[in-house]
Design a protein around this motif. Structure first.
Motif, PDB file in Angstrom:
ATOM      1  N   ALA A  48       0.848  -1.197   0.000  1.00 38.33           N
ATOM      2  CA  ALA A  48       0.000   0.000   0.000  1.00 38.33           C
ATOM      3  C   ALA A  48       0.880   1.241   0.000  1.00 38.33           C
ATOM      4  N   ALA A  49       0.318   2.358  -0.430  1.00 37.41           N
ATOM      5  CA  ALA A  49       1.054   3.622  -0.415  1.00 37.41           C
ATOM      6  C   ALA A  49       0.081   4.774  -0.250  1.00 37.41           C
ATOM      7  N   VAL A  50       0.608   5.879   0.236  1.00 37.07           N
ATOM      8  CA  VAL A  50      -0.203   7.085   0.418  1.00 37.07           C
ATOM      9  C   VAL A  50       0.607   8.294  -0.045  1.00 37.07           C
ATOM     10  N   ARG A  51      -0.056   9.186  -0.768  1.00 36.29           N
ATOM     11  CA  ARG A  51       0.608  10.418  -1.183  1.00 36.29           C
ATOM     12  C   ARG A  51       0.858  11.278   0.053  1.00 36.29           C
ATOM     13  N   TRP A  52       2.034  11.891   0.100  1.00 33.84           N
ATOM     14  CA  TRP A  52       2.357  12.727   1.247  1.00 33.84           C
ATOM     15  C   TRP A  52       1.508  13.993   1.257  1.00 33.84           C
ATOM     16  N   ILE A  53       1.231  14.503   0.076  1.00 36.83           N
ATOM     17  CA  ILE A  53       0.355  15.663  -0.049  1.00 36.83           C
ATOM     18  C   ILE A  53      -0.881  15.224  -0.815  1.00 36.83           C
ATOM     19  N   GLY A  54      -2.023  15.365  -0.191  1.00 36.43           N
ATOM     20  CA  GLY A  54      -3.262  15.005  -0.860  1.00 36.43           C
ATOM     21  C   GLY A  54      -3.900  13.740  -0.342  1.00 36.43           C
ATOM     22  N   SER A  55      -3.106  12.824   0.262  1.00 34.73           N
ATOM     23  CA  SER A  55      -3.636  11.629   0.919  1.00 34.73           C
ATOM     24  C   SER A  55      -4.269  10.591   0.012  1.00 34.73           C
TER      25      SER A  55
END
Length: 125
Positions: A48-55
């Motif tokens: 899994a991954a998540v954008r640091w800006i914008g989520s």
């Protein structure tokens, strides 16, 4: 940038665990922070991954609906909440930071420039 992963352990099938990835020394905002896992004899695979800006979040098909990734920017922590764990989820879990580049392929470990030390997750049947 340093990443510190924790939260692994031994759990029975169907159980839950929450992994944490604490980022320190951030001098730049990564594009994404991701979780990968590696079982013995296998290649490291995207979880899994998540954008640091914008989520915006991304998940591997194998964990979609069971795992949830989230981010606490104030504390620079990325969590991986894992539920309905299966023996096939057994692996060492690593968190990684992908820098801002022209192309970001979140599912590829190659683009991640910084890795935490890994935390063992063992799911018993």
């Amino acid at each position: 940038v340093q990443l510190q992963a924790s939260g692994g352990g031994l759990v029975q099938a169907g159980g839950s665990l929450r992994l944490s990835c604490v980022a320190s020394g951030l001098t730049f905002a990564p594009a994404v922070v991701g979780w990968f896992r590696q079982a013995p004899g296998k290649e490291r695979e995207f979880v899994a991954a998540v954008r640091w800006i914008g989520s915006r979040t991304f998940y591997a098909d194998s964990v979609e609906g069971r795992f949830t990734i989230s981010r606490d920017n104030a504390e620079n922590v990325v969590y991986l909440q894992m539920a309905s764990l299966e023996p096939e989820d057994t692996a060492v879990y690593y968190c990684g930071a992908h820098p801002q580049t022209a192309t970001v392929v979140v599912e590829s470990a190659r683009g991640y420039s910084t890795w935490g030390q890994g935390t063992q997750v063992t799911v018993s049947s």
